[in-house]
Design a protein around this motif. Structure first.
Motif, PDB file in Angstrom:
ATOM      1  N   LEU A   8       0.829  -1.200   0.000  1.00 47.67           N
ATOM      2  CA  LEU A   8       0.000   0.000   0.000  1.00 47.67           C
ATOM      3  C   LEU A   8       0.860   1.246   0.000  1.00 47.67           C
ATOM      4  N   SER A   9       0.452   2.241  -0.767  1.00 49.40           N
ATOM      5  CA  SER A   9       1.134   3.520  -0.666  1.00 49.40           C
ATOM      6  C   SER A   9       0.196   4.675  -0.962  1.00 49.40           C
ATOM      7  N   GLY A  10       0.461   5.799  -0.322  1.00 46.87           N
ATOM      8  CA  GLY A  10      -0.337   7.008  -0.520  1.00 46.87           C
ATOM      9  C   GLY A  10       0.481   8.051  -1.252  1.00 46.87           C
ATOM     10  N   ILE A  11      -0.221   8.845  -2.027  1.00 47.72           N
ATOM     11  CA  ILE A  11       0.444   9.881  -2.814  1.00 47.72           C
ATOM     12  C   ILE A  11      -0.292  11.188  -2.576  1.00 47.72           C
ATOM     13  N   GLN A  12       0.448  12.217  -2.210  1.00 47.09           N
ATOM     14  CA  GLN A  12      -0.214  13.504  -1.991  1.00 47.09           C
ATOM     15  C   GLN A  12      -0.486  14.185  -3.321  1.00 47.09           C
ATOM     16  N   PRO A  13      -1.745  14.568  -3.560  1.00 50.01           N
ATOM     17  CA  PRO A  13      -2.044  15.254  -4.828  1.00 50.01           C
ATOM     18  C   PRO A  13      -1.625  16.720  -4.756  1.00 50.01           C
ATOM     19  N   TYR A  40      -3.288   1.899  -3.916  1.00 51.26           N
ATOM     20  CA  TYR A  40      -2.705   3.238  -4.006  1.00 51.26           C
ATOM     21  C   TYR A  40      -3.824   4.241  -3.816  1.00 51.26           C
ATOM     22  N   PHE A  41      -3.570   5.242  -3.001  1.00 53.13           N
ATOM     23  CA  PHE A  41      -4.615   6.247  -2.824  1.00 53.13           C
ATOM     24  C   PHE A  41      -4.057   7.659  -2.895  1.00 53.13           C
ATOM     25  N   MET A  42      -4.943   8.577  -3.265  1.00 55.89           N
ATOM     26  CA  MET A  42      -4.602   9.998  -3.286  1.00 55.89           C
ATOM     27  C   MET A  42      -4.852  10.523  -1.874  1.00 55.89           C
ATOM     28  N   MET A  45      -6.608  13.952   2.364  1.00 57.64           N
ATOM     29  CA  MET A  45      -6.775  14.376   3.760  1.00 57.64           C
ATOM     30  C   MET A  45      -5.450  14.848   4.355  1.00 57.64           C
ATOM     31  N   HIS A  46      -4.362  14.271   3.894  1.00 55.75           N
ATOM     32  CA  HIS A  46      -3.050  14.753   4.349  1.00 55.75           C
ATOM     33  C   HIS A  46      -2.726  16.105   3.720  1.00 55.75           C
ATOM     34  N   THR A  47      -3.181  16.288   2.492  1.00 56.42           N
ATOM     35  CA  THR A  47      -2.819  17.512   1.775  1.00 56.42           C
ATOM     36  C   THR A  47      -3.365  18.767   2.450  1.00 56.42           C
ATOM     37  N   THR A 128      -0.480  15.802  14.049  1.00 57.01           N
ATOM     38  CA  THR A 128      -0.931  14.405  14.203  1.00 57.01           C
ATOM     39  C   THR A 128      -0.964  13.640  12.875  1.00 57.01           C
ATOM     40  N   TYR A 129      -0.492  14.267  11.829  1.00 59.17           N
ATOM     41  CA  TYR A 129      -0.373  13.659  10.499  1.00 59.17           C
ATOM     42  C   TYR A 129       0.108  12.197  10.545  1.00 59.17           C
ATOM     43  N   PRO A 130       1.158  11.885  11.334  1.00 55.16           N
ATOM     44  CA  PRO A 130       1.645  10.494  11.316  1.00 55.16           C
ATOM     45  C   PRO A 130       0.647   9.477  11.869  1.00 55.16           C
ATOM     46  N   LEU A 132      -2.612   9.612  11.360  1.00 54.12           N
ATOM     47  CA  LEU A 132      -3.504   9.343  10.222  1.00 54.12           C
ATOM     48  C   LEU A 132      -2.787   8.448   9.206  1.00 54.12           C
ATOM     49  N   MET A 133      -1.533   8.696   9.004  1.00 52.24           N
ATOM     50  CA  MET A 133      -0.778   7.864   8.061  1.00 52.24           C
ATOM     51  C   MET A 133      -0.684   6.423   8.574  1.00 52.24           C
ATOM     52  N   ALA A 134      -0.529   6.265   9.877  1.00 49.53           N
ATOM     53  CA  ALA A 134      -0.514   4.910  10.451  1.00 49.53           C
ATOM     54  C   ALA A 134      -1.850   4.227  10.189  1.00 49.53           C
ATOM     55  N   ALA A 135      -2.942   4.981  10.320  1.00 51.91           N
ATOM     56  CA  ALA A 135      -4.273   4.426  10.055  1.00 51.91           C
ATOM     57  C   ALA A 135      -4.403   4.021   8.586  1.00 51.91           C
ATOM     58  N   ASP A 136      -3.926   4.888   7.680  1.00 54.11           N
ATOM     59  CA  ASP A 136      -3.963   4.584   6.238  1.00 54.11           C
ATOM     60  C   ASP A 136      -3.356   3.214   5.989  1.00 54.11           C
ATOM     61  N   ILE A 137      -2.229   3.013   6.638  1.00 52.46           N
ATOM     62  CA  ILE A 137      -1.471   1.784   6.405  1.00 52.46           C
ATOM     63  C   ILE A 137      -2.171   0.590   7.056  1.00 52.46           C
ATOM     64  N   LEU A 138      -2.468   0.716   8.338  1.00 50.92           N
ATOM     65  CA  LEU A 138      -2.874  -0.466   9.114  1.00 50.92           C
ATOM     66  C   LEU A 138      -4.264  -0.978   8.748  1.00 50.92           C
ATOM     67  N   PHE A 144       4.003  -4.662   2.933  1.00 53.74           N
ATOM     68  CA  PHE A 144       5.015  -3.682   2.530  1.00 53.74           C
ATOM     69  C   PHE A 144       4.410  -2.315   2.260  1.00 53.74           C
ATOM     70  N   VAL A 145       5.175  -1.287   2.598  1.00 54.62           N
ATOM     71  CA  VAL A 145       4.780   0.093   2.324  1.00 54.62           C
ATOM     72  C   VAL A 145       5.917   0.758   1.551  1.00 54.62           C
ATOM     73  N   PRO A 146       5.776   0.899   0.232  1.00 49.38           N
ATOM     74  CA  PRO A 146       6.837   1.566  -0.523  1.00 49.38           C
ATOM     75  C   PRO A 146       6.816   3.069  -0.248  1.00 49.38           C
ATOM     76  N   VAL A 147       7.905   3.568   0.271  1.00 51.44           N
ATOM     77  CA  VAL A 147       8.003   5.010   0.551  1.00 51.44           C
ATOM     78  C   VAL A 147       9.404   5.495   0.207  1.00 51.44           C
ATOM     79  N   GLY A 148       9.510   6.785   0.002  1.00 54.46           N
ATOM     80  CA  GLY A 148      10.820   7.403  -0.187  1.00 54.46           C
ATOM     81  C   GLY A 148      11.486   7.604   1.167  1.00 54.46           C
ATOM     82  N   ASP A 150      12.215  10.175   2.799  1.00 57.32           N
ATOM     83  CA  ASP A 150      11.620  11.186   3.695  1.00 57.32           C
ATOM     84  C   ASP A 150      10.442  10.646   4.506  1.00 57.32           C
ATOM     85  N   GLN A 151       9.880   9.505   4.105  1.00 56.98           N
ATOM     86  CA  GLN A 151       8.699   8.975   4.800  1.00 56.98           C
ATOM     87  C   GLN A 151       9.018   7.771   5.681  1.00 56.98           C
ATOM     88  N   LYS A 152      10.288   7.381   5.714  1.00 56.48           N
ATOM     89  CA  LYS A 152      10.656   6.195   6.493  1.00 56.48           C
ATOM     90  C   LYS A 152      10.391   6.379   7.985  1.00 56.48           C
TER      91      LYS A 152
HETATM   92  N1  TRP Z   1       2.985  10.996   3.769  1.00 57.43           N
HETATM   93  C1  TRP Z   1       3.143  10.525   2.428  1.00 57.43           C
HETATM   94  C2  TRP Z   1       3.885  11.578   1.595  1.00 57.43           C
HETATM   95  O1  TRP Z   1       3.809  12.749   1.891  1.00 57.43           O
HETATM   96  C3  TRP Z   1       1.819  10.220   1.791  1.00 57.43           C
HETATM   97  C4  TRP Z   1       1.086   9.185   2.550  1.00 57.43           C
HETATM   98  C5  TRP Z   1      -0.034   9.361   3.289  1.00 57.43           C
HETATM   99  C6  TRP Z   1       1.416   7.807   2.626  1.00 57.43           C
HETATM  100  N2  TRP Z   1      -0.432   8.187   3.823  1.00 57.43           N
HETATM  101  C7  TRP Z   1       0.424   7.200   3.448  1.00 57.43           C
HETATM  102  C8  TRP Z   1       2.449   7.023   2.091  1.00 57.43           C
HETATM  103  C9  TRP Z   1       0.463   5.839   3.742  1.00 57.43           C
HETATM  104  C10 TRP Z   1       2.473   5.662   2.385  1.00 57.43           C
HETATM  105  C11 TRP Z   1       1.482   5.068   3.209  1.00 57.43           C
HETATM  106  O2  TRP Z   1       4.511  11.225   0.625  1.00 57.43           O
END
Ligand code: TRP
Length: 332
Positions: A8-13, A40-42, A45-47, A128-130, A132-138, A144-148, A150-152
């Motif tokens: 799973l991975s998220g991408i900020q639009p 994969y999701f946009m 909510m993080h944006t 509290t962004y992280p 929400l990101m933990a929720a996105d993932i879990l 696996f969570v592919p991230v760059g 900066d997101q490790k």
């Molecule tokens: N924080 C990530 C970024 O800025 C985007 C993101 C949000 C994300 N939720 C996620 C990435 C969950 C991986 C898993 O690039």
């Protein structure tokens, strides 16, 4: 039964995709769907943790979805959705806020960077962004969570939350691993080959949707050097600009550096740079045309993100019900 591992991975639009995103990552995603069950999701909510113009956010979210599909991310083989369409993200996000420590959130480098950059809007969501990101993932119990790079740190925090939560309530969440993709091409800026291609330096950045003549102009102006003896030679330490162009050309044509040196032997940058530009233009042309076609077909795009949200929501809801039960909420 589906035995595939989940990814799973998220991408900020938040911006337009560029050649670095494509050659470095997205190009390899189409093949990944054969091996993994991919979500994969946009991350809209993080944006909004940073102030957005509503019409732009809406437009970019759809544009980005269209561009990903055009790059080969098949909606039949991947679950593609918009974060705000799956309410379980906000719901689990709240619960996990209560299992994430103030001290942990205070140590996040992204929070420190972004709050320094947006001093007039250091809001609670940014902090509290992280969680929400933990929720996105879990919610999706991914392996696996592919991230760059900066997101490790955020994935590490997610792992701490899993350990804490599972420690109290038994095994509710699967422990996710950060996934560092096998090397795609690392594309550097055309005007500053010592740093990654980035939309923050637009003269050195080639966007997927850019017009051919603009792309060619950027390649013609790409930084090289004044070597006239052996111009097209792979020497990253001494000729970083040339190495970057060779890297791009190699990623697109599949030719080795040796083959590229031979192809341009005895020729100067005046021949080499436009040849790379031309190869990039021809690679991006079908992607650009397909993305425009998809974006114009509102009904199709809507059918993709609706089906994606439905599938995601079904999976997410199972995890959320389990969590609600564990923490002691009365079942509905
Ligand atoms: N924080 C990530 C970024 O800025 C985007 C993101 C949000 C994300 N939720 C996620 C990435 C969950 C991986 C898993 O690039």
């Amino acid at each position: 039964m589906d035995e595939k591992k989940v990814m799973l991975s998220g991408i900020q639009p938040s911006g337009d995709l560029h050649l670095g995103n494509y050659l470095g990552a997205i190009k390899n995603w189409a093949a990944r769907a054969e091996e993994f069950d991919c979500y994969y999701f946009m991350a809209d909510m993080h944006t909004i943790t940073v102030r957005q113009t509503p019409a732009d956010l809406r437009r970019r979210t759809l544009e980005q979805l269209a561009q990903y599909i055009a790059c080969g991310l098949d909606p039949e083989k991947n679950t593609l959705f918009i974060q705000s369409h799956v309410p379980q993200h906000a719901e689990l996000g709240w619960v996990l806020n209560c299992y994430t420590m103030f001290g942990e959130l205070s140590r996040m480098t992204q929070f420190k960077d972004k709050s320094a950059k947006h001093k007039d809007n250091i809001n609670g969501g940014l902090f509290t962004y992280p969680a929400l990101m933990a929720a996105d993932i879990l919610l999706y119990q991914p392996d696996f969570v592919p991230v760059g790079e900066d997101q490790k740190q955020h994935v590490e925090l997610t792992r701490n939350i899993v350990q804490r939560f599972n420690g109290i309530y038994d095994d509710v969440f699967k422990m996710p691993e950060p996934y560092i993709p096998k090397a795609g091409a690392r594309v550097m800026g055309l005007t500053a080959p010592d740093s990654k291609m980035s939309k923050s330096i637009p003269e050195g950045c080639v966007f997927l949707m850019e017009k051919p003549e603009d792309i060619q102009r950027k390649f013609k102006r790409a930084i090289t050097d004044s070597d006239t003896e052996h111009p097209v030679r792979y020497d990253p330490a001494n000729k970083p600009g040339v190495a970057n162009l060779m890297n791009i050309y190699s990623a697109i044509t599949g030719k080795s550096f040796q083959e590229i040196e031979t192809e341009f032997a005895g020729q100067g940058y005046g021949k080499f740079k436009p040849a790379v530009g031309e190869a990039v233009i021809e690679t991006l042309r079908p992607i650009r045309e397909e993305a425009s076609r998809i974006l114009a077909d509102k009904a199709y795009l809507e059918s993709v993100y609706k089906a994606g949200a439905e599938k995601a929501s079904y999976v997410a809801n199972k995890t959320l019900r389990k969590v609600y039960k564990k923490v002691g909420f009365v079942p509905r």
